[in-house]
Design an enzyme around this catalytic site. Structure first.
Site, PDB file in Angstrom:
ATOM      1  CG  HIS A   1       2.857   4.935  -1.565  1.00  0.00           C
ATOM      2  ND1 HIS A   1       3.080   3.999  -1.488  1.00  0.00           N
ATOM      3  CD2 HIS A   1       2.512   5.288  -0.273  1.00  0.00           C
ATOM      4  CE1 HIS A   1       4.172   3.713  -0.377  1.00  0.00           C
ATOM      5  NE2 HIS A   1       3.709   4.982   0.662  1.00  0.00           N
TER       6      HIS A   1
ATOM      7  CG  ASP B   1       8.847   5.141   3.414  1.00  0.00           C
ATOM      8  OD1 ASP B   1       7.999   5.665   2.978  1.00  0.00           O
ATOM      9  OD2 ASP B   1       8.604   3.825   3.784  1.00  0.00           O
ATOM     10  CG  HIS B   2       7.450   4.359  -1.027  1.00  0.00           C
ATOM     11  ND1 HIS B   2       7.315   3.087  -1.317  1.00  0.00           N
ATOM     12  CD2 HIS B   2       7.341   4.104   0.576  1.00  0.00           C
ATOM     13  CE1 HIS B   2       7.187   1.973   0.025  1.00  0.00           C
ATOM     14  NE2 HIS B   2       6.565   3.048   1.273  1.00  0.00           N
TER      15      HIS B   2
ATOM     16  CG  HIS C   1      -1.214   2.994   2.312  1.00  0.00           C
ATOM     17  ND1 HIS C   1      -0.509   2.349   4.077  1.00  0.00           N
ATOM     18  CD2 HIS C   1       0.115   3.768   1.760  1.00  0.00           C
ATOM     19  CE1 HIS C   1       0.475   3.316   4.272  1.00  0.00           C
ATOM     20  NE2 HIS C   1       1.195   3.761   3.385  1.00  0.00           N
TER      21      HIS C   1
ATOM     22  CG  ASP D   1       3.844   1.250   2.374  1.00  0.00           C
ATOM     23  OD1 ASP D   1       4.329   0.747   1.827  1.00  0.00           O
ATOM     24  OD2 ASP D   1       3.980   2.241   2.960  1.00  0.00           O
TER      25      ASP D   1
END
Length: 323
Positions: A62, A66-67, A140, A211
Site C-alpha cells: 500500500h 513507511d512502505h 486498512h 497493514d
C-alpha cells in the site's frame, strides 16, 4: 524458500528496527523479490547478501510512506550501479506517479525500464519461472494487499519403471521429460512429461500481509499456506486505548485467526515504535509474543531486522543461524 526482514517497525524507525521491507527468494539471493520498501531499505540491503542487480520484482502492499519512501533511493542507486535489466513493480497506481514525480523533480534518470503492474487489478496474477503470486484485499485506511507467493516448476522425478516398460531408453529424452518438456520420439510416439514423471513434494506457499485490521480476510488464502507473515502493531490493551482509526491488528487478533485457520507457522512483524527491545524496557516487545502465545499453538516467531528464515522442502520453518 527464504526471507529476510529488512525492517520490522511500524510508522517510524527505532534504534534497532527500520521501517518495513522484506526480501524473499526461492533459494538463495538470485533472483529475489522485495516486498515493501520503507525509507532506508537500501542501507539495510548492504548488510545482507541481496543485490539490487539480482532483484526480479518489487511488490508494494500500500502507499503509506513507511512502505514506499525507500523506492526512489533504491531505484536510482541500482541505475548508478549499472543495472540494465527491466524491473517489475507491482503496486497501487499512485506508486507510479510518486516515482515519476521524484525522478522528474530531482534531475534523476534510470538506466533500465520499469514495468508497472497494477496490484489492484481484479484479475491480478504475476509469475516468473520460480514464483506465482496472487493477492488479497485487506482492511486498512487506504487500499492494501497481502501477497501470496507459491513456488512454481517444482523438480520432477522420473517414473523409471514406466519408462522401462514402454522401452524408452535412457538418453536426452529422459532429461527433457524431467524438465517438464514433452518429447516426440523418432518412431513418432509423443511422450508427455506428466505421464513419465511425478512431483514428489508440495509446493511451498507464504503469505506476506500488508497493514490490516481484519486478519479473517485471509481465511480462504490461508488454506494450504505454510507461513503467514502479518503485522502485529499493538498488544490488545494498547489497541483498545488507541482506538480503531489506525486500522492495525493486535497480536491477539492475528494469533486467534492463525489458530482458527490452522496455520502451522506465524511470523509477526510491523511493531509500534513504543515497544522496547532493551532489557527492562516498557512496554517490551516480548509482550507481543506473550499475548500471541495465549491464543496460538503453532510455531510462533517475532521478527527482528535481519532475521532470515527458510521454509524447507519438508515444510518446516527454520530461523537460520548467523543471520
Amino acid at each position: 524458500m527464504e526471507f529476510t526482514f529488512l525492517g520490522t517497525s511500524a510508522g517510524t524507525p527505532t534504534r534497532s528496527r527500520n521501517v518495513t521491507g522484506l526480501a524473499l527468494s526461492r533459494s538463495g539471493p538470485k533472483p529475489w523479490y522485495l516486498i515493501d520498501c520503507g525509507e532506508g531499505t537500501q542501507h539495510q540491503l548492504m548488510r545482507t547478501r541481496y543485490s539490487v542487480m539480482q532483484l526480479r520484482a518489487i511488490f508494494i502492499t500500500h502507499i503509506h510512506g513507511d512502505h514506499i519512501f525507500g523506492l526512489p533511493d533504491l531505484l536510482t542507486s541500482a541505475s548508478m550501479l549499472g543495472r540494465t535489466e527491466p524491473l517489475d513493480i507491482i503496486a497501487p497506481p499512485q506508486v507510479r506517479r510518486f516515482i515519476d514525480a521524484v525522478i522528474e523533480n530531482s534531475d534523476s534518470s534510470l538506466s533500465y525500464p520499469l514495468n508497472f503492474i497494477n496490484s489492484e487489478a481484479p484479475d491480478f496474477y504475476w509469475q516468473d519461472d520460480h514464483m506465482g503470486v496472487t493477492n488479497v484485499a485487506l482492511s486498512h485506511r487506504v487500499a492494501c494487499r497481502a501477497y501470496v507467493f507459491t513456488e512454481r516448476n517444482l523438480e520432477r522425478q522420473l517414473k523409471q519403471e514406466k519408462l522401462a516398460a514402454d522401452r524408452i531408453e535412457a538418453g536426452p529424452a529422459w532429461g527433457d521429460l524431467q524438465k517438464g518438456k514433452d518429447v516426440l520420439l523418432d518412431d513418432g510416439r509423443l511422450l508427455r512429461s506428466d505421464d513419465y514423471t511425478h512431483i514428489p513434494r508440495t509446493a511451498r506457499r507464504i503469505i506476506v500481509g500488508g497493514d490490516n485490521d481484519t486478519p479473517e480476510l485471509l481465511k480462504e488464502a490461508s488454506q494450504g499456506t505454510h507461513v503467514l507473515i502479518h503485522e502485529a502493531t499493538y498488544t490488545q490493551d494498547v489497541a483498545d486505548r488507541v482506538g480503531p482509526w489506525p486500522q492495525h491488528s493486535s497480536a491477539q487478533q492475528v494469533a486467534r485467526f492463525a489458530q482458527s485457520a490452522k496455520l502451522p507457522n506465524l511470523v509477526l512483524t510491523h511493531f509500534s515504535s513504543r515497544y522496547q527491545s532493551v532489557p527492562g524496557g516498557t512496554p517490551h516487545i516480548n509482550q507481543l509474543a506473550a499475548e500471541a502465545l495465549q491464543h496460538y499453538r503453532g510455531h510462533l516467531f517475532l521478527a527482528k531486522d535481519f532475521d532470515t528464515y527458510r521454509l524447507e522442502k519438508d515444510l518446516k520453518l527454520n530461523k537460520l543461524d548467523g543471520h
